[in-house]
Scaffold this active site. Structure first.
Site, PDB file in Angstrom:
ATOM      1  N   THR A 317      32.915  29.606  32.997  1.00  0.00           N
ATOM      2  CA  THR A 317      33.229  29.846  34.407  1.00  0.00           C
ATOM      3  C   THR A 317      34.739  29.876  34.610  1.00  0.00           C
ATOM      4  O   THR A 317      35.269  30.729  35.323  1.00  0.00           O
ATOM      5  CB  THR A 317      32.611  28.750  35.296  1.00  0.00           C
ATOM      6  OG1 THR A 317      31.212  28.701  35.025  1.00  0.00           O
ATOM      7  CG2 THR A 317      32.824  29.051  36.764  1.00  0.00           C
ATOM      8  N   TRP A 320      36.115  33.053  33.125  1.00  0.00           N
ATOM      9  CA  TRP A 320      35.724  34.229  33.910  1.00  0.00           C
ATOM     10  C   TRP A 320      36.747  34.503  35.005  1.00  0.00           C
ATOM     11  O   TRP A 320      37.018  35.643  35.359  1.00  0.00           O
ATOM     12  CB  TRP A 320      34.350  33.995  34.538  1.00  0.00           C
ATOM     13  CG  TRP A 320      33.840  35.180  35.308  1.00  0.00           C
ATOM     14  CD1 TRP A 320      33.142  36.240  34.823  1.00  0.00           C
ATOM     15  CD2 TRP A 320      34.002  35.426  36.720  1.00  0.00           C
ATOM     16  NE1 TRP A 320      32.863  37.128  35.825  1.00  0.00           N
ATOM     17  CE2 TRP A 320      33.381  36.656  37.003  1.00  0.00           C
ATOM     18  CE3 TRP A 320      34.616  34.733  37.768  1.00  0.00           C
ATOM     19  CZ2 TRP A 320      33.342  37.202  38.276  1.00  0.00           C
ATOM     20  CZ3 TRP A 320      34.579  35.284  39.038  1.00  0.00           C
ATOM     21  CH2 TRP A 320      33.949  36.495  39.289  1.00  0.00           C
ATOM     22  N   HIS A 321      37.318  33.430  35.569  1.00  0.00           N
ATOM     23  CA  HIS A 321      38.221  33.606  36.695  1.00  0.00           C
ATOM     24  C   HIS A 321      39.578  34.180  36.292  1.00  0.00           C
ATOM     25  O   HIS A 321      40.317  34.664  37.138  1.00  0.00           O
ATOM     26  CB  HIS A 321      38.435  32.282  37.434  1.00  0.00           C
ATOM     27  CG  HIS A 321      37.283  31.954  38.320  1.00  0.00           C
ATOM     28  ND1 HIS A 321      36.165  31.273  37.873  1.00  0.00           N
ATOM     29  CD2 HIS A 321      37.048  32.236  39.613  1.00  0.00           C
ATOM     30  CE1 HIS A 321      35.312  31.154  38.865  1.00  0.00           C
ATOM     31  NE2 HIS A 321      35.812  31.724  39.937  1.00  0.00           N
ATOM     32  N   GLY A 322      39.894  34.108  35.025  1.00  0.00           N
ATOM     33  CA  GLY A 322      41.152  34.712  34.627  1.00  0.00           C
ATOM     34  C   GLY A 322      41.638  34.152  33.319  1.00  0.00           C
ATOM     35  O   GLY A 322      41.131  33.142  32.818  1.00  0.00           O
TER      36      GLY A 322
END
Lengths: 469, 159, 396
Positions: A317, A320-322
């Site tokens: 997670t 995934w955000h960066g």
């Protein structure tokens, strides 16, 4: 093209909706796909080709998976794994290659600078949509898509293309065949769109000015008050930005007859971190739950396995955000909090009054956002330190007082707006029956809309920057 | 459709995407090459007798560009008023400057053509047929010389 | 029985609520659609403006369509820019937004503080340290290479420090006093003429425009009085004929902030001295007998009444037979300052290094320069990237 630029609601949307409405039913989905491709082309037209190839790849893979699924499990698995590998490589190239190559080059003493291509907008979102499709078909949960137009619409539907919600294939497939425009959906969709627009333009953008001013200061010159102002204004800004965007997407979906999954449910009113993740970006949480956590065994294979699974999910997670260590730290931070909540403090938490739990949760979430908004892990730790007066941070300084004076009204408005009471107020306003109230509610929306347009237009305000000094 | 056909089709899609990415990636590559190294490579294949190196004031004067705005900016201009051979290499600080530099080059070329049009036949020929402008990512090359094409090749190879 | 009754009632209430929502939604829908249609059509079929007075810039025009523009996305972007720039009632929307933001507490906009008493005050930029160091080194080297010239420098502090009282409470501002001190201490062979105290002593007067980033003629007059001795002007004229040429000036800060609430007065100060002069603009080879350009008062920027704005080089030749010939390196703060200098110099050559590209030594020889003055405001001086280039040109 963002939903909150003037051009979208004033030009793109009316034309898109008008064309869609006058198209014969048989061709409606095709028109919607073409409109979505124009929307996608707005930033970088060449990437439309990439999008078409992306759709084709998953369409064929889906069909193949279905065929093989009935005969050879091993072959199906191979096809699935290869497809996931291709998707992750593509995602990795756009989002992480620059970061990884940079880190590597820095390790061997290089400049640490690597040039990559600009990522297609929404790549994380539509890749996850496509993966959801492949997994569903592989497991036999749904049939593979036969109609390539419907499938293209699932991937590229413009309301959800740029930043979600990530609609799972099994939720969307039944709607793709039949999604008539309904008057009540039109009106509630339009309302939801305006609410989302207000969140983004009036609240998020205003909070942003405070946050960006504070984050532009060197971390070591922040006072305690300044650090908290920055963290709080960021927390609210992020919520209104993202949930506003989701509201706009869901509202637009409704206008075109779709029901997209709800993404935000007053996350800052959560009772626990577990609760927070049911309320914050729920469609992403559901995706990781369905396609990572549960396949790994979820929480049914003993404590050790559960902890491992949670850590894997939260590491992913975060990533995934960066691409940065700060995101990794943020993901793991939440993973660890969830583990502590589940296995260590469960009993204790049950005896704490709800209000205290909410405050505690909120503080932990806000601390987490410091990782989220900091460009590097080091600056995140620095900022966290300043929150608690580390390094001799003064309680308040002139800059913090100045920004407090600028933003306390908006912070207060935002704090109320982020709590369920805002929804109650809004719904009550809508449900009132007397004509006076009806007129009033329209007036309220009218005024909000007026200021939204003013805000959108002002984002394009630039005076001539060259100065005759 | 047969499974094999499906397999073929999906890898065809991947291949298509790869080709597209390669084409796009090659178009605007950001080079880490040092400006001096690029300059050396280009200068070696040109006849530098006809040119002299310009200082920052001269660059500003002839092109209207402030060298301080770029990571690197070197200009060789004609030694005499009757020369037309010229070489400009710019390493941009940001790709967004590309347009401005291209326009400056365009203006300079027009000025030079106007001043030789009608009486400096050889120079005018150089300016019209042997002037090369190359925009590659963060590097810009402008060269007027009989051996401009060689210079271009050397320039591209040095990036 | 009872439960069926309740179910019916609930169903009836829900139906009513739904109707209600539909109606309310209908009103909203009509409102929304009306707004969209009217504004969009008005924008599409309205006449496009070329220039925005309030933003002080050229507005985007309809993009020309071409396959290439479509392929690289610039047509889409152009369309969006055009729509926003030509949007019906653009200026009105923008000021509505600013009013809302101010009501919500915002105290700055577009890098401009919305100060007290209608003062708009520019936030100075972060100094460009490498360029500043290079400029200072070049200034020192220039002074060393020209021992026969007396070099002086005046850096005018900006409104942000002199008018600190007018800033919003606690507004962050750099310590310009310290910055000046640092610069002064790194100079060798250059006299630093300080005007900060002179300006601070009159901080309650109109030293700076409310809506523009420049100082006023009054501010310049106090500075001149403080500098006269340092410039070796024995008997400075203290009598001026003061002409008010504009009461309707709204300057760059009004444009930058979008706040168009106040107006400024522009005044000319003409020293009472028997000196005639001619002004030569090198780039256009025009000669006039005045420092002032009255046509500027018909344009937006009334500050350009002084010399009509910035020029690469302006020569002022006077009938004052003092033997003093001044070379002035300057930014636009000097434009309203030069009117105080004319009685004391035979020649004043104003050079604006941002636009000047000729050899400076040639100029010094040809004009017979005897003195050099650097006159900038502190903000521009600390961000300037062109002064060193001019100073470093030597004879070939």
């Amino acid at each position: 093209m963002a939903f909150s630029t003037l051009f979208f609601p004033f030009v793109f949307l009316p034309i898109a909706l008008g064309l869609y409405a006058i198209t014969p039913r048989r061709l409606k989905n095709l028109v919607l796909v073409l409109e979505s491709l124009v929307f996608f082309a707005w930033g970088n037209p060449v990437y439309v080709v990439l999008m078409l190839l992306f759709i084709a790849f998953h369409y064929f893979t889906g069909l193949e998976l279905e065929r093989l699924g009935q005969r050879s499990h091993a072959l199906a698995q191979l096809v699935l794994v290869s497809a996931v590998a291709v998707d992750l490589l593509a995602l990795g190239y756009y989002k992480y290659y620059g970061f990884l190559a940079g880190e590597l080059s820095a390790l061997v003493g290089g400049t640490g600078k690597v040039q990559t291509l600009a990522a297609p907008i929404g790549i994380s979102f539509f890749t996850f949509s496509a993966l959801s499709y492949l997994f569903d078909v592989y497991r036999g949960k749904t049939e593979a898509a036969r109609n390539v137009i419907d499938f293209s619409l699932y991937i590229s539907f413009f309301p959800k293309l740029v930043s979600g919600p990530i609609a799972a294939w099994h939720d969307m497939a039944p709607q793709l065949r039949d999604h008539p425009i309904r008057r009540y959906k039109l009106s509630s969709g339009a309302r939801r769109f305006v609410v989302g627009l207000c969140k983004k333009v009036l609240l998020a953008n205003t909070l942003g000015t405070t946050f960006y001013a504070l984050s532009a200061m060197p971390v070591e010159s922040l006072s305690v008050l300044g650090a908290w102002l920055g963290a709080l204004s960021y927390s609210l800004m992020l919520y209104f930005d993202f949930s506003g965007y989701s509201d706009m997407a869901i509202g637009l979906g409704e206008i075109f007859g779709f029901t997209l999954p709800v993404n935000f449910d007053y996350p800052y009113a959560a009772q626990s971190i577990t609760d927070f993740w049911r309320r914050w970006h729920a469609s992403l949480g559901a995706w990781f739950r369905d396609y990572v956590y549960i396949p790994l065994g979820g929480s049914r294979a003993g404590t050790a396995r559960t902890i491992r699974n949670l850590l894997v999910v939260w590491l992913l997670t975060g990533i995934w955000h960066g691409a940065s260590w700060a995101f990794v730290a943020w993901g793991l931070y939440h993973g660890v909090l969830l583990i502590l909540e589940k296995f260590v403090f469960r009993r204790v938490l049950e005896h704490i009054p709800g209000f205290v739990r909410r405050v505690l949760t909120l503080v932990l979430v806000v601390l987490g956002w410091v990782f989220f908004f900091s460009p590097t892990l080091g600056s995140a730790l620095g900022w966290l330190g300043r929150l608690f007066g580390a390094g001799g941070a003064p309680l308040a300084d002139a800059a913090a007082l100045y920004h407090l004076a600028s933003c306390w009204k908006v912070l207060l408005l935002g704090a109320v707006g982020a709590m369920p009471v805002a929804g109650l107020l809004g719904n009550n306003l809508i449900r009132q029956r007397t004509p006076l109230w009806r007129v009033l509610s329209v007036v309220v929306f009218g005024v909000l809309l007026y200021f939204c347009v003013a805000g959108m237009l002002s984002d394009t305000y630039t005076s001539f920057l060259y100065f005759q000094f | 459709m047969k499974t094999l056909t499906l397999e073929l089709l999906r890898w065809l899609a991947v291949a298509g995407a790869l080709v597209l990415l390669l084409v796009l990636g090659g178009r605007d590559k950001i080079s880490q090459a040092e400006p001096q190294a690029v300059e050396q490579a280009v200068v070696q294949c040109l006849d530098m007798d006809q040119m002299q190196q310009a200082d920052n004031q001269m660059i500003k004067r002839l092109y209207g560009l402030a060298p301080g705005d770029f990571e690197g900016c070197v200009l060789y201009y004609p030694t005499t008023n009757m020369g037309a051979e010229e070489l400009l290499i710019v390493k941009l600080a940001d790709v967004s400057q590309q347009q401005a530099v291209a326009q400056a080059i365009e203006r300079r070329l027009e000025t030079q053509k106007a001043s030789f049009d009608g009486y400096g036949i050889a120079q005018y020929d150089l300016l019209t047929n042997h002037a090369v402008t190359e925009l590659r990512g963060n590097y810009v090359l402008f060269v007027v010389s009989a051996r401009a094409e060689e210079a271009r090749a050397a320039f591209l190879a040095a990036l | 029985m009872d439960s069926q009754e309740r179910k019916r009632r609930i169903a009836a209430r829900q139906a009513a609520a739904r109707r209600n929502r539909v109606n309310q939604g209908l009103y909203l829908g009509v409102l929304l659609a009306g707004l969209l249609v009217v504004l969009t059509l008005a924008t599409f079929f309205g006449t496009d403006r070329e220039y925005s007075e309030s933003e002080n810039r050229m507005l985007a025009q309809r993009p020309a369509f071409s396959a290439a523009a479509l392929a690289d996305g610039s047509w889409f972007a152009g369309l969006e820019d055009w729509f926003a720039d030509q949007f019906t009632g653009r200026d009105g929307w923008i000021s509505a937004n600013l009013s809302l933001r101010r009501a919500l507490g915002q105290q700055e906009n577009g890098g401009v503080y919305l100060g007290k008493d209608g003062y708009l005050i520019q936030q100075p930029e972060t100094p460009n340290q490498p360029a500043l160091d290079r400029n200072l080194a070049a200034i020192n080297a220039f002074a060393a290479a020209h021992p026969d010239l007396s070099c002086r420098m005046t850096l005018v502090p900006n409104a942000v420090s002199i008018l600190a009282d007018k800033l919003p409470a606690n507004a962050p501002a750099p310590d310009q006093q310290a910055q000046l001190e640092t610069i002064r201490s790194s100079l060798t062979g250059v006299d630093f003429l300080d005007v900060t105290q002179a300006l601070q002593a009159h901080a309650d007067e109109a030293l700076y425009y409310r809506t523009d980033h420049h100082w006023t003629s009054l501010g310049a007059s106090y500075a001149f009085a403080a500098m006269a001795q340092g410039l070796e002007i024995a008997q400075p004229v203290t009598e001026y004929d003061i002409y008010t040429v504009s009461n309707t000036f709204q300057g760059t800060l009004a444009s930058k902030s979008g706040c168009h609430d106040s107006y400024d007065t522009v005044q000319l100060y003409v020293p009472r001295a028997q000196v005639d002069y001619k002004v030569t603009y090198a780039s256009s080879q025009t000669v006039t007998a005045t420092l002032y350009d009255r046509t500027a008062l018909e344009s937006k920027d009334h500050y350009t009444v002084f010399f009509g704005g910035n020029h690469p080089r302006v020569d002022i030749d006077t009938t004052a037979e003092t033997g003093k010939k001044l070379l002035l390196f300057k930014d636009s703060y000097a434009n309203c300052f030069v009117q105080f200098l004319t009685p004391y110099y035979e020649t004043i050559v104003m050079v604006d290094p941002r636009y000047y590209y000729d050899n400076i030594d040639t100029l010094i020889k040809q004009a017979g320069i005897t003195e050099v003055l650097y006159l900038y405001n502190l903000d521009t001086f600390q961000t300037d990237t062109s002064l060193a280039d001019v100073l470093e040109t030597t004879e070939k």
